[in-house]
Design a protein around this motif. Structure first.
Motif: not given
Length: 219
Positions: A33-34, A43-46, A48-49
């Motif tokens: 993901r990174n 962003q990492r969270t985006l 990942a989603f």
């Protein structure tokens, strides 16, 4: 089944998901993901989603492994990684079944023992592709033409390797016939582009096309 295919392919209509899918596919390996987030500047969270959405649809496969060099206690938990799924997605409106026809034709060639004729046809097809190349491809840009045909070329060690086999399903059923025709097709492309220094040969790798092409290293 058709609805599942449409839903999966429909996910790629989102520009960011399409970029993430292409990024993972072009790496030819597992991607964390990174790494994906940094490459696309998000962003990492985006990341990942959207990566998980692609995995849920079957476009990506997932696994868990440690990404750093450290192992053992204190090395952290394994990270979720993504790679392109091996399953094909085919959408045709109205429905068509060209794969079934290709498999039947391959069986006919085997029954008739017409492998040499099939190779000659494939070579001529490659020459036609080269003659119909866009102006940007004229003059010997083999990689650009093969990219347009879905081979996903990349350079390694002075060779053009092909990450994707456009004929994978047929090749799995009739490997000798399809791989020999694929080689002849690539040789025809080289001849049609006027690239005598380029040499296409059978050079299979797991998960990739069976053909690779040498490059003329000019000084």
């Amino acid at each position: 089944m058709e609805s599942d295919e449409l839903d999966a392919v429909g996910l790629l209509s989102d520009p960011l998901r399409r970029k993430l899918y292409r990024f993972v596919a072009e790496r030819g390996r597992e991607v964390g993901r990174n790494e994906a987030a940094e490459a696309l500047g998000i962003q990492r969270t985006l990341a990942a989603f959207h990566l998980d959405k692609l995995a849920d649809a079957g476009l990506l496969e997932t696994d868990f492994r440690r990404l750093g060099e450290r192992t053992g206690p204190g090395s952290g938990r394994p990270a979720k990684v993504y790679r392109r799924a091996g399953a094909e997605r085919l959408v045709s409106l109205p429905p068509r079944d060209y794969r079934a026809l290709a498999l039947m034709m391959a069986e006919v060639v085997d029954l008739l023992g017409a492998e040499e004729e099939a190779e000659r046809v494939a070579r001529r097809a490659g020459e036609r592709l080269a003659r119909a190349a866009s102006p940007a491809d004229e003059g010997g840009d083999v990689a650009a033409l093969l990219a347009e045909r879905g081979y996903e070329p990349y350079e390694e060690g002075g060779r053009i390797r092909l990450r994707n086999c456009p004929f994978r399903m047929s090749a799995e059923r009739h490997p000798l016939l399809v791989c020999s025709m694929n080689l002849a097709l690539c040789q025809g492309v080289l001849a049609g582009l006027g690239v005598p220094e380029g040499t296409a040969e059978l050079d299979p790798r797991p998960g990739e096309c069976c053909v690779s092409i040498s490059k003329n290293n000019e000084s």
